[in-house]
Design an enzyme around this catalytic site. Structure first.
Site, PDB file in Angstrom:
ATOM      1  N   ARG A   1      -7.861 -17.076 -30.449  1.00  0.00           N
ATOM      2  CA  ARG A   1      -7.229 -16.120 -31.353  1.00  0.00           C
ATOM      3  C   ARG A   1      -6.074 -15.385 -30.679  1.00  0.00           C
ATOM      4  O   ARG A   1      -6.058 -15.224 -29.469  1.00  0.00           O
ATOM      5  CB  ARG A   1      -8.264 -15.091 -31.828  1.00  0.00           C
ATOM      6  CG  ARG A   1      -9.324 -15.678 -32.728  1.00  0.00           C
ATOM      7  CD  ARG A   1     -10.382 -14.671 -33.062  1.00  0.00           C
ATOM      8  NE  ARG A   1     -11.158 -14.288 -31.886  1.00  0.00           N
ATOM      9  CZ  ARG A   1     -12.127 -13.383 -31.897  1.00  0.00           C
ATOM     10  NH1 ARG A   1     -12.419 -12.745 -33.014  1.00  0.00           N
ATOM     11  NH2 ARG A   1     -12.797 -13.107 -30.790  1.00  0.00           N
TER      12      ARG A   1
ATOM     13  N   ASP B   1     -11.830 -18.892 -26.739  1.00  0.00           N
ATOM     14  CA  ASP B   1     -11.298 -18.028 -27.794  1.00  0.00           C
ATOM     15  C   ASP B   1      -9.798 -18.273 -27.897  1.00  0.00           C
ATOM     16  O   ASP B   1      -9.050 -17.991 -26.964  1.00  0.00           O
ATOM     17  CB  ASP B   1     -11.577 -16.563 -27.463  1.00  0.00           C
ATOM     18  CG  ASP B   1     -11.255 -15.606 -28.600  1.00  0.00           C
ATOM     19  OD1 ASP B   1     -10.554 -16.018 -29.552  1.00  0.00           O
ATOM     20  OD2 ASP B   1     -11.692 -14.443 -28.537  1.00  0.00           O
TER      21      ASP B   1
END
Length: 201
Positions: free
Chosen positions: A130, A128
């Protein structure tokens, strides 16, 4: 360089979940267009229902059943509409930050037996990628005192708190499990610590 965000345009957007004001933001952090859909008066308010939603073209636009993103987006707008006020921040970080091209490549790897985490790593990315600094700046621009975060992802809560956002409460947002997304949801729960009821086959 100091992070800067500019609220360039605000315009009413009528939706099936009621009317919102769309705020269009430019920034000097990335070259992407981020938006906030705001319902009601949130200035100076506490316990504001907030969804930070990362772009998912396949789920949000095409209605793909491989993920729960489109359903989470719809459920979040329902929650905000029912509360009578709130914010949906739409961040342009497709595919957990790896972009649409690599997300589609990851889909093909998943079809060969990998889960979403292993597929991202196979492509040379983190599980991930983000980050939420722009969301923090948007909440600051909208002068929100505290939020109730609509999420199943504890990383979002931790990230916002590190940015100085006061998170009063978590509001769960669970889509239905079915044959096309069951493995995706299991990976979220087991490998990414998402707070989901353990889906079963």
């Amino acid at each position: 360089m100091k992070q800067q965000l500019k609220n360039l345009v605000q315009t009413p957007i009528p939706t099936k979940h009621g009317e919102f004001i769309l705020h269009y933001y430019s920034n000097n952090i990335d070259d992407k267009e981020h938006i906030a859909l705001v319902k009601g008066d949130v200035t100076g308010k506490s316990h504001v229902p907030v969804r930070i939603h990362s772009e998912c073209f396949t789920g949000d636009v095409l209605g793909s059943r491989r993920c729960d993103c489109g359903e989470q987006l719809d459920l979040a707008l329902q929650i905000i509409n029912a509360a009578g006020f709130g914010i949906l921040i739409y961040l342009r970080q497709e595919g957990r930050g790896i972009g649409l091209l690599n997300k589609l490549r990851a889909y093909n790897l998943q079809d060969q037996g990998m889960d979403t985490v292993d597929a991202n790593i196979e492509l040379g990315h983190l599980a991930d990628e983000r980050e939420y600094s722009i969301a923090g700046l948007i909440l600051d621009d909208l002068q929100v005192s505290s939020v109730e975060l609509i999420t199943n992802n504890p990383k979002k809560i931790t990230s916002l708190e590190k940015l100085g956002v006061l998170v009063e409460k978590r509001i769960p947002v669970e889509a239905l499990a079915h044959s096309d997304n069951i493995d995706y949801l299991k990976t979220k729960a087991k490998k990414m610590a998402h707070l989901l009821f353990q889906p079963k086959k």
